[in-house]
Design an enzyme around this catalytic site. Structure first.
Site, PDB file in Angstrom:
ATOM      1  N   GLU A 259       0.802  -1.220   0.000  1.00 57.81           N
ATOM      2  CA  GLU A 259       0.000   0.000   0.000  1.00 57.81           C
ATOM      3  C   GLU A 259       0.838   1.274   0.000  1.00 57.81           C
ATOM      4  OE1 GLU A 259      -3.757   2.060   2.420  1.00 57.81           O
ATOM      5  OE2 GLU A 259      -2.915   0.163   3.117  1.00 57.81           O
ATOM      6  N   LYS A 276      -8.747  -0.825   1.190  1.00 56.37           N
ATOM      7  CA  LYS A 276      -9.777  -1.292   2.120  1.00 56.37           C
ATOM      8  C   LYS A 276     -10.619  -2.333   1.401  1.00 56.37           C
ATOM      9  CE  LYS A 276      -9.179   0.311   6.070  1.00 56.37           C
ATOM     10  NZ  LYS A 276      -8.854  -0.703   7.076  1.00 56.37           N
TER      11      LYS A 276
END
Length: 472
Positions: A259, A276
């Protein structure tokens, strides 16, 4: 003690001249192996292909260091900005990182943004970074290595670039061929489910909309193993676009993060890519595709992602020019070694007079591992978890030219030297929303820790399809 007072620098002159030299390809992990045990050795080890996997960087022997411990006074972000200095020239044909400051921002650095009275991890400072005028840049696309150097003049800059290329002359150090660690101990699964249920209740009462709650795994390396062995193991079997390594005197951080937190180009373009929504990888192609499709169509996971997108839009808007913040990509399914994720992209452009460190301050800690609203979510997290330290903070570099790149420290392991060996700690979390099921969220943490746990406690496996083999 003032934060800025812990800067030690051999020269106060700016690093205004940059030089670059080219060399034949070497694998960055192989080169790093030779000096991975030095204090302040650092590596940004991109992998997994795609645009985010093009560049890797190595640096060592910094000219200055900055460490902010709990209780230090002053403004660590101001000290960091002073260390980087005003933007200086860059080479248009060079890599994104052309020398600058790099290091670790621990999760509790956020206590310097919002004074929440967060507890502190016993082993880690709030900020640990260093100034690197010499950098090795590895272009995975063109398969060449660039030595980048900074100095007060052309002679000094070229000498720094030559020094960087000289790091490749050292003989690589072999990685231990066997299991790396003793079996890991996990924090209570039932206690985690209780914490999730507590967060769901708080959401129902309107206190928050989402919070990321994590579990803890601890263990110890086997005798004769070192933290870098995990770096090499992960690069071979589970490459990630934002993998990284930092060695301090008696601590080490290994990250296999997928990420991005914040990226700023030298001209002020901004990007963040929150993750997410998660599903495990399937046992065969059909199951894998079905799980990816399930994730793409999940209202719960999309809602979880959208909340953080809105949070990150707000964070970027604090320092970006009005009207420039946009969401060009929403809830794309990205597949990694052990999991599928939903990834979104938020972009913007820095307002006049604003720099990358202003953005770093405005958005820290990352929204994807806190929740919404961020400050209240952080208060909830502090009541349910021990201090996080490096976990869910950021590994970053800030270039002399104003460019910036940073990861979210998920899929990471912290090591502390102890009794002639290394104890270790890792964490994995899940974003909790109104319809979260405590048991399913617990299973998600176990899926996320899978690649790290496997690399630590299992016998070495052949490299996975699509990853680069590393010769050591």
């Amino acid at each position: 003690m003032q934060a800025a007072a812990s800067i030690s620098r051999t020269s106060a002159e700016p690093y205004s001249v940059v030089a670059m030299l080219r060399a034949a390809w070497r694998e960055p992990v192989e080169v790093l192996s030779a000096f991975a045990d030095e204090a302040w050795a650092i590596g940004f080890l991109s992998g997994g292909g795609g645009a985010d996997g093009r560049w890797s960087y190595l640096a060592r022997a910094p000219d200055a260091t900055l460490t902010v411990a709990p209780g230090d006074g002053g403004d660590p972000f101001a000290a960091l900005a002073a260390m980087v200095g005003p933007p200086s020239p860059r080479l248009d044909d060079g890599p994104p990182f052309q020398g600058g400051v790099a290091g670790l921002a621990a999760y509790e650095l956020g206590d310097h943004v919002e004074a929440l009275g967060l507890g502190r991890h016993a082993d880690w400072p709030d900020l640990a970074c260093a100034l690197y005028p010499a950098v090795l840049a590895f272009d995975h696309e063109r398969r060449e290595v660039l030595g980048v150097g900074r100095g007060r003049d052309e002679t000094g800059a070229r000498a720094a670039a030559e020094r960087a290329l000289g790091w490749m002359d050292a003989a690589p150090v072999a990685v231990h061929p066997g299991r790396l660690a003793e079996p890991l101990s996990a924090s209570s699964g039932s206690a985690y489910e209780t914490a999730v249920a507590d967060v769901v209740s708080r959401i129902g009462l309107g206190e928050i909309f989402q919070a990321n709650i994590a579990r803890l795994w601890t263990g110890r390396l086997k005798p004769g193993r070192r933290p870098f062995d995990l770096v090499a193991r992960l690069a071979r079997t589970s490459a990630a676009p934002f993998a990284g390594y930092l060695r301090l005197a008696d601590r080490a951080l290994v990250s296999n993060s997928p990420e991005r937190f914040l990226r700023v180009s030298h001209d002020g373009a901004v990007e963040t890519q929150p993750i997410k929504g998660t599903r495990p990888r399937g046992r065969d192609a059909a199951e894998d595709a079905a799980l990816a499709a399930e994730l793409a169509g999940s209202p719960k996971d999309r809602a979880e992602n959208l909340m953080i997108v809105d949070l990150m839009r707000n964070d970027l808007a604090r320092v970006c020019a009005a009207g420039t913040v946009a969401v060009p990509e929403l809830c794309r399914v990205a597949s990694f070694a052990n999991v599928h994720h939903l990834v979104s992209t938020v972009t913007g452009r820095l307002a006049p007079g604003r720099g990358a460190i202003d953005l770093f301050r405005a958005a820290f800690p990352p929204g994807s591992i806190t929740g919404a609203p961020k400050v209240q979510a952080m208060k909830v997290i502090a009541g349910l978890e021990p201090p996080r330290g490096p976990f869910f903070g950021s590994l970053f570099w800030a270039g002399f030219d104003g460019a910036f790149e940073s990861s979210v420290l998920i899929r990471s392991v912290g090591f502390c030297a102890e009794d002639g060996g290394w104890r270790l700690e890792a964490r994995a979390g899940a974003g909790i929303v109104a319809d979260s099921d405590p048991h399913e969220e617990r299973l998600e943490t176990e899926a996320k820790i899978g690649a790290l746990a496997g690399a630590l406690v299992c016998d070495p496996q052949p490299a996975m399809s699509g990853t680069k083999k590393v010769r050591l």
